[in-house]
Design a protein around this motif. Sequence first.
Motif, mmCIF file in Angstrom:
data_model
loop_
_atom_site.group_PDB
_atom_site.id
_atom_site.type_symbol
_atom_site.label_atom_id
_atom_site.label_comp_id
_atom_site.label_asym_id
_atom_site.label_seq_id
_atom_site.Cartn_x
_atom_site.Cartn_y
_atom_site.Cartn_z
ATOM 1 N N PHE A 24 0.831 -1.185 0.000
ATOM 2 C CA PHE A 24 0.000 0.000 0.000
ATOM 3 C C PHE A 24 0.869 1.239 0.000
ATOM 4 C CE2 PHE A 24 -2.419 -3.279 2.268
ATOM 5 C CZ PHE A 24 -3.541 -3.341 1.454
ATOM 6 N N THR A 25 0.350 2.282 -0.618
ATOM 7 C CA THR A 25 1.062 3.553 -0.589
ATOM 8 C C THR A 25 0.705 4.286 0.700
ATOM 9 O OG1 THR A 25 -0.702 4.782 -1.670
ATOM 10 C CG2 THR A 25 0.929 3.730 -3.107
ATOM 11 N N ILE A 26 1.448 5.309 1.005
ATOM 12 C CA ILE A 26 1.200 6.115 2.207
ATOM 13 C C ILE A 26 -0.193 6.732 2.145
ATOM 14 C CG2 ILE A 26 1.798 8.411 3.073
ATOM 15 C CD1 ILE A 26 3.624 6.592 4.359
ATOM 16 N N GLU A 28 -2.913 5.577 0.629
ATOM 17 C CA GLU A 28 -3.914 4.541 0.894
ATOM 18 C C GLU A 28 -3.997 4.231 2.389
ATOM 19 O OE1 GLU A 28 -3.674 1.988 -3.259
ATOM 20 O OE2 GLU A 28 -2.217 1.599 -1.670
ATOM 21 N N ILE A 29 -2.862 4.131 3.048
ATOM 22 C CA ILE A 29 -2.843 3.855 4.489
ATOM 23 C C ILE A 29 -3.464 5.023 5.256
ATOM 24 C CG2 ILE A 29 -1.324 3.542 6.481
ATOM 25 C CD1 ILE A 29 0.510 1.909 4.637
ATOM 26 N N VAL A 32 -7.275 4.838 4.979
ATOM 27 C CA VAL A 32 -7.813 3.770 5.830
ATOM 28 C C VAL A 32 -7.793 4.204 7.297
ATOM 29 C CG1 VAL A 32 -7.384 1.435 6.674
ATOM 30 C CG2 VAL A 32 -7.314 1.906 4.230
ATOM 31 N N VAL A 33 -6.704 4.816 7.743
ATOM 32 C CA VAL A 33 -6.609 5.284 9.130
ATOM 33 C C VAL A 33 -7.660 6.366 9.395
ATOM 34 C CG1 VAL A 33 -5.139 6.558 10.744
ATOM 35 C CG2 VAL A 33 -4.205 4.625 9.479
#
Length: 186
Positions: A24-26, A28-29, A32-33
């Motif tokens: 995952f790219t930063i 995308e993370i 989600v967070v």
Amino acid sequence: MAVALRRSRSRPGWTKSSRWTHGFTIIEIAIVVAIIGLLAVIAGTKYLSYIEKVRVASAVASIRAIEVQLDDYVRSERPLPATLSEIGAGDKLDPWGHPFEYLPFPTTSAGSGDSGSGDSGSGEPIGGSYLGSARKDHFLVPLNTDYDLYSVGRDGQSRAPLSAPQSADDVIRANDGAYIGLAANY
């Protein structure tokens, strides 16, 4: 040697523009967070609202129980007690850890008062002497004629008129026990 180079380039995830495409790219993370955080805030707010409703329901049940004790005390031909300790409820705390507030009003007793009125023993206040300290509704009319019994609520503060901001979270007994609930809903 050319064969070895071709094999290394055919590894999964190997392309000309990047070395690794799995994961995952930063961004995308971070998305989600953020979504998880938003769901946690919504769930936390709902949970705290539910806990507050349970505490109010518990205070209502406690006030009803104390009211039954007071009614039994009065049915045994005694006047209202001066404190809740006289009926064994003096150490009872509301769900927020505050003692219940109780204010008995002076009433006429059976066989006393004006013989021509026909109202002796009816429980009416004597000369309105309690009006200064009684809980009052939005029109400054006393809530009860026999006694006030209430919880000061979450903030631990209260004022006599229900229109005061400090009284909004109080759990009150009104209309001589016909209503028990939040002052803000009365």
